[in-house]
Scaffold this active site. Structure first.
Site, PDB file in Angstrom:
ATOM      1  N   PHE A 127     -14.608  -6.641 -10.818  1.00 62.37           N
ATOM      2  CA  PHE A 127     -14.293  -6.019  -9.532  1.00 62.37           C
ATOM      3  C   PHE A 127     -14.362  -4.493  -9.700  1.00 62.37           C
ATOM      4  CE2 PHE A 127     -11.651  -4.377  -6.134  1.00 62.37           C
ATOM      5  CZ  PHE A 127     -12.260  -4.996  -5.050  1.00 62.37           C
ATOM      6  N   ASP A 198      -6.597  -9.637 -14.943  1.00 60.48           N
ATOM      7  CA  ASP A 198      -6.454  -9.384 -13.510  1.00 60.48           C
ATOM      8  C   ASP A 198      -6.428 -10.759 -12.837  1.00 60.48           C
ATOM      9  OD1 ASP A 198      -6.813  -8.902 -10.799  1.00 60.48           O
ATOM     10  OD2 ASP A 198      -8.166  -7.209 -11.094  1.00 60.48           O
ATOM     11  N   TYR A 223      -1.737  -9.583  -1.557  1.00 59.66           N
ATOM     12  CA  TYR A 223      -2.182  -9.848  -0.177  1.00 59.66           C
ATOM     13  C   TYR A 223      -3.220 -10.947  -0.055  1.00 59.66           C
ATOM     14  CZ  TYR A 223      -5.575  -6.320  -1.828  1.00 59.66           C
ATOM     15  OH  TYR A 223      -6.481  -5.609  -2.571  1.00 59.66           O
ATOM     16  N   LYS A 224      -3.636 -11.529  -1.190  1.00 55.23           N
ATOM     17  CA  LYS A 224      -4.662 -12.580  -1.106  1.00 55.23           C
ATOM     18  C   LYS A 224      -3.965 -13.939  -0.984  1.00 55.23           C
ATOM     19  CE  LYS A 224      -7.851  -9.864  -3.953  1.00 55.23           C
ATOM     20  NZ  LYS A 224      -8.843  -9.492  -2.957  1.00 55.23           N
ATOM     21  N   ARG A 372     -19.003 -15.340   0.977  1.00 50.57           N
ATOM     22  CA  ARG A 372     -17.850 -15.901   0.267  1.00 50.57           C
ATOM     23  C   ARG A 372     -17.021 -16.756   1.209  1.00 50.57           C
ATOM     24  NH1 ARG A 372     -13.968 -11.808  -2.946  1.00 50.57           N
ATOM     25  NH2 ARG A 372     -13.615 -11.135  -0.815  1.00 50.57           N
TER      26      ARG A 372
HETATM   27  C1  LIG Z   1     -10.241  -8.718  -8.934  1.00 48.77           C
HETATM   28  C2  LIG Z   1      -9.651  -7.687  -8.020  1.00 48.77           C
HETATM   29  N1  LIG Z   1      -8.874  -6.715  -8.518  1.00 48.77           N
HETATM   30  C3  LIG Z   1      -8.318  -5.786  -7.703  1.00 48.77           C
HETATM   31  C4  LIG Z   1      -8.528  -5.801  -6.352  1.00 48.77           C
HETATM   32  C5  LIG Z   1      -7.973  -4.799  -5.403  1.00 48.77           C
HETATM   33  O1  LIG Z   1      -7.125  -3.872  -5.901  1.00 48.77           O
HETATM   34  P1  LIG Z   1      -6.294  -2.967  -4.902  1.00 48.77           P
HETATM   35  O2  LIG Z   1      -5.281  -3.837  -4.233  1.00 48.77           O
HETATM   36  O3  LIG Z   1      -5.728  -1.921  -5.763  1.00 48.77           O
HETATM   37  O4  LIG Z   1      -7.223  -2.420  -3.861  1.00 48.77           O
HETATM   38  C6  LIG Z   1      -9.311  -6.807  -5.797  1.00 48.77           C
HETATM   39  C7  LIG Z   1      -9.535  -6.820  -4.336  1.00 48.77           C
HETATM   40  O5  LIG Z   1     -10.272  -7.544  -3.765  1.00 48.77           O
HETATM   41  C8  LIG Z   1      -9.895  -7.761  -6.646  1.00 48.77           C
HETATM   42  O6  LIG Z   1     -10.682  -8.714  -6.138  1.00 48.77           O
END
Ligand SMILES: Cc1ncc(COP(=O)(O)O)c(C=O)c1O
Length: 413
Positions: A127, A198, A223-224, A372
């Protein structure tokens, strides 16, 4: 193989042991929401809880609520709830900041925990924020440090005696391909390196066993699949055995042992709390915690089974109904290797996704060519999968995506 019918899907719905969860979420009628991997749906209880935290705790009780409503412990309270979803123990997780910021905090701390080692390893196509944060960290550390971006096959060999930390995303955001968490962690440990995962596309989407995999550090989104709301606080995990060794690079007052002693000297809090930095977002934490109260009651093994089945059925339906329209499968066919999403490739993916959204099937698009579709078993029925695939077939056979209105790229895709 006999062709699937609508009845197959209604039969599955009739037997679905997770069906009662759908009523816990607020979704607009006519929408099939296949984007919970990007922004989870709104739990109905969150509305009432937000009304209460804003009107009473903030509006009436004002600053007293830091004590009377125990706002001050919200990061650890939410963290303990997340811990139960990711195979961690109470006291090993806090909710705070964003995933990007937490990634920086833990990757920087990991490098300091492995003095004399100069290498950080990640993979290409991770990401973007993971790559950008690590590039920034490497530059900040200076010319002696290396960021090695190794392809999956080359990662085990790239991990060596100079490696301080390996930073990988457990479930890939584009393809949904999952790493073997225990195996890569073991490889990192063999070389004396730390492992930072992550979990943005794993937490709340499938069973995760951080301690069972001997993981050192982890971060992830609120938030996911955790349904904490747009921009919800993220989380970070530090295994108990490392907590006293962490020197927080963002040594803010909320991570101090006694924030309200107001001393000039920084003394890190014992345990996980030293990884906090500034004043937590209480409204964000209130929404996240409310959703977590619901999530901790979910049988994650059942959720995983349904998510895998939905993904398998969707792939089969797309192949049955949209064959010859130029779609490729970007996700693993084997559901054991796939997170809770199915990604398709198509050169006109953006316009096709916009045409789908206009018909109430909401997924998203990731450049250059990925459509997706996220499967969130708590608020999706099997019939939704049938309907979504049928609508995709209509969009393709009718060439509906060619309409002018679907060609213009919005800021967020
Ligand atoms: C693997 C991954 N890491 C991090 C993030 C996002 O990080 P942040 O909440 O700091 O924008 C996402 C967002 O889609 C993601 O898919």
């Amino acid at each position: 193989m006999t062709k699937l019918t609508r009845t197959d899907f209604s039969d599955l719905d009739a037997k679905d042991t997770l069906a009662q969860w759908r009523g816990e979420f607020s979704l607009p009628p006519g929408v099939i929401y296949l984007d919970g991997n990007s922004l989870g749906a709104l739990p109905k209880v969150t509305l009432a809880r937000m009304q209460d935290v804003i009107a009473r705790e903030w509006g009436e009780d004002l600053i007293k609520s830091w004590n009377t409503a125990d706002w001050i412990n919200a990061p650890s309270r939410a963290g303990d709830k997340i811990a139960s979803l990711i195979g961690a123990n109470p006291g090993e997780v806090v909710a705070a900041d964003s995933t990007s910021v937490n990634l920086f905090k833990l990757a920087a701390a990991a490098v300091v925990m492995r003095p004399g080692r100069h290498k950080i390893i990640t993979e290409p196509g991770n990401f973007p924020t993971d790559l950008y944060v690590l590039q920034g960290l490497k530059d900040y550390l200076g010319p002696d440090y290396i960021l090695e971006v190794a392809t999956r096959e080359k990662i085990p060999a790239a991990i060596d005696k100079d490696t301080a930390v390996v930073v990988l995303t457990h479930v890939h955001y584009k393809t949904g391909l999952m790493f073997d968490m225990a195996a890569i962690t073991r490889r990192a440990h063999e070389a004396g390196a730390l492992m930072l995962w992550d979990l943005s596309h794993s937490a709340g989407a499938l069973p995760v066993d951080l301690n069972g995999s001997d993981a050192d550090l982890a971060v992830g989104c609120g938030y996911k699949y955790l349904n904490g709301g747009p921009g919800a606080p993220a989380f970070l995990f530090v295994a108990k055995r490392h907590q006293e060794a962490i020197k927080p690079p963002l040594s803010g007052w909320m991570g101090h042992a006694a924030p309200f002693a107001f001393s000039d000297e920084y003394t890190p809090a014992p345990g996980i709390r030293r990884n906090l930095c500034g004043t937590p977002s209480i409204l964000g934490l209130a929404a996240l915690e409310t959703s977590l109260d619901l999530m901790v009651r979910v049988d994650m093994a059942e959720l995983r089974k349904k998510s895998q089945k939905m993904g398998d059925l969707f792939i089969r339906l797309v192949e049955e109904k949209c064959g010859g329209h130029g779609f490729g499968l970007a996700s693993p066919r084997d559901c054991a290797l796939r997170g809770s999403q199915v990604s398709l490739t198509h050169p006109e993916g953006y316009a096709i996704m916009q045409a789908l959204i206009a018909r109430g099937v909401i997924g998203d698009f990731r450049a250059p060519d990925i459509l997706r579709f996220g499967f969130t078993p708590l608020y999706l029925s099997y019939s939704n999968i049938w309907d979504a695939a049928l609508i995709l077939a209509e969009v393709m056979t009718g060439g509906l995506w060619r309409a002018e209105e679907f060609q213009k790229r919005a800021a967020v895709t």
